[in-house]
Design a protein around this motif. Structure first.
Motif, PDB file in Angstrom:
ATOM      1  N   THR A   4       0.944  -1.161  -0.089  1.00  0.00           N
ATOM      2  CA  THR A   4      -0.073   0.025   0.061  1.00  0.00           C
ATOM      3  C   THR A   4       1.084   1.226  -0.007  1.00  0.00           C
ATOM      4  O   THR A   4       1.698   1.194   0.831  1.00  0.00           O
ATOM      5  N   ILE A  16      -4.890   6.320  -1.987  1.00  0.00           N
ATOM      6  CA  ILE A  16      -3.962   4.959  -1.785  1.00  0.00           C
ATOM      7  C   ILE A  16      -3.708   4.522  -2.971  1.00  0.00           C
ATOM      8  O   ILE A  16      -4.704   4.479  -3.887  1.00  0.00           O
ATOM      9  N   PHE A  18      -1.837   0.762  -4.862  1.00  0.00           N
ATOM     10  CA  PHE A  18      -1.185  -0.567  -4.797  1.00  0.00           C
ATOM     11  C   PHE A  18      -0.095  -0.858  -5.597  1.00  0.00           C
ATOM     12  O   PHE A  18      -0.339  -0.771  -6.844  1.00  0.00           O
TER      13      PHE A  18
END
Length: 341
Positions: A4, A16, A18
């Motif tokens: 993250t 956020i 990934f």
């Protein structure tokens, strides 16, 4: 492994993302534990950098001052659980004459390249330095800015002449505090004078030989060498005051960052035969030297505890934003985020 990453996508907006981390490559996997907010991070967060710069560098994870815990190391350089300081400067080449932090090809985390505001950081083993087990982790979190001062002082040692009876430091902020503290430690026989604009801040500099408000400097004061740690709009005044009070053939170290060109009194620079040099960022050897100084002079860490300001436990984007907003309000010291998992 899924990671993250907390990226600034626009001023005051963190989102956020990934990414995938290879557990079987050549990188050490570190979980950040304590992260320190720098003024450079704030300029991105608040959007005070030039719009063209922001457009070029965002989205990007902030923070280039931080420590963490080793999770795994395929190279066996570190053991799981080791506490390490992370080096943001990432060179891709070496040069016989140019240090890694001045190579134009080097990458720097949180400056066009994801910083340490991540759940995990994949990082080369030579970008990590082991920390003493008993060190104050809040202090250790801002080792990067400390290493910048150590780097500048090491360069000063090479460039300046050997008469160092009186050394002046302009700046009553964090950088001025760190630089004057390490000057006093590394040159114990020298008198270190600090010059600032805030008497309350100057009270923190208890290790200095003398402190002066810049509007009340004795006219007959003379210095052998000086460091400018002001930056911004105050750079011009600070540098020109230094030129006034420094002795001929003295050395001036400039560390303060200014967004705009700074006019200085070149006539007196020539008349006095002054040497002016700039220092920016730091490299691995500066981090190693800084940690060694922590060990050999534990009183340094005790003094640096004065800089630990707002401490915020963070778990999510909202907590991170609170830490940045609180950091804006501070008058002195560092804001430290502690990851809570």
């Amino acid at each position: 492994m899924l990671n993250t990453v907390y990226r600034l996508v626009a001023p005051r907006r963190i989102e956020i993302a990934f990414t995938d981390i290879d557990l079987f490559g050549e990188d050490v996997i570190v979980r950040p534990t304590h992260l320190s907010v720098c003024n450079a991070d704030q300029r991105y967060f608040q959007g005070t950098r030039d719009p063209e710069v922001l457009a070029k560098k965002l989205p990007m994870a902030l923070i280039h001052e931080g420590i963490g815990e080793v999770i795994c190391d395929p190279t066996n350089t570190f053991k799981p659980g080791d506490s390490v300081v992370m080096i943001p400067n990432t060179p891709v080449e070496s040069d016989e004459f140019i240090a890694e932090n001045y190579l134009r090809s080097s990458k720097f985390r949180a400056s066009g390249y994801d910083g340490f505001l991540q759940e995990f950081v994949a990082i080369k083993p030579d970008r990590l330095v082991s920390l003493p087990d008993d060190i104050n982790k809040y202090v250790a979190s801002f080792t990067e800015i400390v290493s910048v001062s150590v780097h500048a002082i090491s360069r000063f040692e090479r460039f300046s002449h050997a008469r160092r009876d009186k050394i002046g430091v302009w700046g009553d902020g964090n950088l001025g505090f760190i630089t004057s503290l390490f000057l006093k430690t590394m040159f114990p026989d020298s008198e270190v004078y600090v010059f600032g604009i805030d008497e309350e801040k100057l009270n923190y500099f208890s290790f200095a030989d003398k402190c002066y408000v810049t509007t009340k400097i004795p006219k007959d004061l003379e210095l052998d060498h000086a460091f400018e740690c002001v930056g911004g709009n105050g750079s011009q005044i600070a540098i020109n005051q230094i030129i006034d009070y420094i002795k001929p053939e003295g050395t001036i170290s400039i560390l303060g960052v200014s967004e705009y060109p700074v006019p200085i009194n070149t006539r007196m620079v020539l008349e006095k035969g002054l040497r002016i040099f700039g220092s920016s960022r730091s490299g691995r050897e500066d981090f190693v030297k800084t940690v060694e100084l922590y060990k050999s002079h534990p009183e340094i860490v005790e003094y640096l505890e004065s800089l630990v300001g707002f401490k915020k436990e963070v778990r999510n984007v909202a907590d991170i934003s609170i830490a940045f907003e609180e950091d804006i309000k501070k008058a002195f010291g560092k804001t430290i985020m502690k990851w809570v998992k």
